[in-house]
Design an enzyme around this catalytic site. Structure first.
Site, PDB file in Angstrom:
ATOM      1  N   CYS A  77      72.945 -47.566 127.260  1.00 50.50           N
ATOM      2  CA  CYS A  77      73.339 -47.448 128.855  1.00 50.50           C
ATOM      3  C   CYS A  77      72.505 -48.183 129.523  1.00 50.50           C
ATOM      4  O   CYS A  77      72.599 -48.831 130.440  1.00 50.50           O
ATOM      5  CB  CYS A  77      74.015 -46.244 129.063  1.00 50.50           C
ATOM      6  SG  CYS A  77      75.554 -45.543 127.939  1.00 50.50           S
ATOM      7  N   HIS A 133      72.197 -46.305 135.395  1.00 55.26           N
ATOM      8  CA  HIS A 133      71.640 -45.227 134.507  1.00 55.26           C
ATOM      9  C   HIS A 133      70.355 -45.387 134.594  1.00 55.26           C
ATOM     10  O   HIS A 133      69.469 -45.968 133.731  1.00 55.26           O
ATOM     11  CB  HIS A 133      72.015 -45.459 133.055  1.00 55.26           C
ATOM     12  CG  HIS A 133      71.868 -44.403 131.881  1.00 55.26           C
ATOM     13  ND1 HIS A 133      72.788 -43.824 131.370  1.00 55.26           N
ATOM     14  CD2 HIS A 133      70.662 -44.023 131.901  1.00 55.26           C
ATOM     15  CE1 HIS A 133      72.314 -42.797 130.636  1.00 55.26           C
ATOM     16  NE2 HIS A 133      70.911 -42.920 130.618  1.00 55.26           N
TER      17      HIS A 133
END
Length: 462
Positions: A77, A133
């Protein structure tokens, strides 16, 4: 190419139908991202043999251009999303895994994210859910709904084995949620995006909407499990001796969840849960698209949908992302651009998610920072068979891969190699790296790989 007199919506999880408008001089952007969504719904060799219930994503794909060979810059991510937003490739920044401190990375700290460019161009900025993220995009968002995880149902783990050695519940669980669908965070994320779309806008807008599902754990309402009767679940093709020709560093990336699912008679239920969670995410995307279609901006919107990377559900005996094989790197990507794209277009050129940055800035007529990696896809949006000879790289930890139209080559940190002929071996079952007939192909592909350093933190990390 610069587009004027229409609004652009970039949907990284889905899009709606768009037409040219004469009301606004700059395009709107609606960015929809979907976490851990693989390409099972694409009908292609080596893919999932069953049917995925995702009518909204499929309708979006049919309304514009669908890229079947889109790849994440990294199969995790944080590095994938950071590379996408900054335009700085992981093999340049060294940011090749989750858990690294981005603010200490000079290349990333100095980068200008593409949402920031839209803010500087005077756009109304709204974000909902998981977009970045660990990376701060520098945007002063005017409307924000933060990402959070739903609580585990009572009695978890529901699959019987999703606990660590300490006894703590892990995310590797699946089953029916105890929450009403209206209370789930991804439903609230969609609500926030819908609210932003329903506002009266006197300037172009950039609305980012990021869904967490189908990231684990897979807790969704029972009605989504009911879409996939357990006795009708299709199992992905798996070769029992698939790992016999995998180098040691590749074997270290394989999680134990697949073996545990088999041991606890949960594999078929796990596949069902991933599909159910995918359909839940599709339903939320559909709600956002419906709001767009019914609002005043439906005829002047460009939409883009993407997943941040792929996901294994048993293929190559792995369960999760975090590998450099097709399942973890191949991502959903689709665009609908008024005045440029035509319906039902499928592009099979290999492209990178990092190409989104230069594509959007070109479509919106924004300046492109010199340090941005990636290549504009505008030419492919108008002609899916146009030349686009850019091999696609993906990096994870100290490992790197290159994907061309015909081949995938992986070089691990110790120099060991995997080579697959995707034309003959869509499952990547036969490692050709030691085949003397493939020596020239192997050497040509190795020349495309970058040399790069990774922070000490990720060396040898599993």
């Amino acid at each position: 190419m610069k587009l004027v007199n229409f609004s652009l919506i970039v949907l990284v999880a889905i899009t709606s139908q768009v037409a040219v408008s004469t009301e606004l001089e700059k395009p709107n952007v609606l960015l929809l991202m979907v976490d851990d969504l693989n390409t099972w719904m694409l009908k292609k060799p080596g893919g999932y043999p069953g049917e995925v219930v995702a009518p909204n994503i499929k309708q979006l794909a049919a309304s514009g251009v669908q890229f079947t060979r889109a790849y994440a810059a990294s199969p995790k991510c944080s590095p994938s999303r950071t590379a996408l937003l900054t335009g700085v490739a992981p093999w340049r920044s060294g940011h090749t895994d989750n858990g690294l401190i981005i603010k200490d990375n000079p290349l990333l700290a100095e980068a200008v994210s593409f949402p920031k460019l839209f803010e500087e161009a005077g756009y109304y900025m709204a974000t909902s859910g998981k977009i970045s993220h660990g990376y701060s995009d520098g945007v002063s968002w005017e409307k924000v709904w933060r990402h959070k995880r739903d609580p585990a149902p009572p009695g978890a783990p529901l699959n019987g084995f999703a606990t660590a050695k300490s006894g703590k519940l892990t995310e590797r669980d699946w089953g029916t949620t105890h929450l009403a669908e209206s209370e789930m965070n991804d439903t609230l994320v969609a609500d926030s995006a819908i609210e932003a779309l329903k506002m009266e806008h006197d300037r172009p807008f950039f609305i980012a909407c990021g869904l967490f599902h189908p990231h684990m754990p897979w807790y969704v309402p029972q009605k989504y499990f009911d879409l996939y009767p357990l006795d009708e679940i299709e199992i992905p093709p798996i070769k029992e001796d698939d790992l016999d020709d995998i180098p040691e560093p590749g074997l270290k990336l394989i999680s134990g969840t697949y073996a545990e699912a088999l041991q606890h008679d949960q594999y078929r239920k796990g596949v069902q849960a991933y599909l159910a969670t995918t359909s839940y995410a599709d339903a939320q995307i559909g709600r956002v698209l419906e709001a767009l279609a019914k609002g005043p901006y439906s005829d002047n919107t460009i939409v883009v949908l993407m997943s941040d990377h792929g996901f294994h559900v048993g293929e190559k005996h792995h369960w999760q992302k975090g590998t450099l094989w097709e399942e973890a790197t191949n991502s959903l990507l689709m665009f609908r651009v008024p005045g440029i794209t035509k319906p039902n277009q499928v592009c099979e050129r290999p492209v990178s998610l990092m190409d989104i940055y230069p594509t959007l800035t070109e479509l919106a007529g924004l300046g492109l920072p010199a340090a941005v990696d990636g290549n504009s896809l505008v030419g492919l949006l108008s002609d899916v068979e146009a030349e686009h000879n850019h091999p696609v790289l993906s990096a994870y930890q100290e490992h790197v891969s290159v994907r061309t139209e015909n081949y995938r080559l992986i070089r691990y940190g110790d120099g060991s190699i995997e080579l697959y002929d995707r034309r003959k071996d869509p499952h990547e079952w036969i490692n050709l790296s030691g085949n003397p007939e493939c020596t020239s192909v192997r050497e040509d592909l190795i020349k495309l790989l970058p040399d790069f350093e990774v922070p000490e933190y990720v060396r040898g990390k599993k």
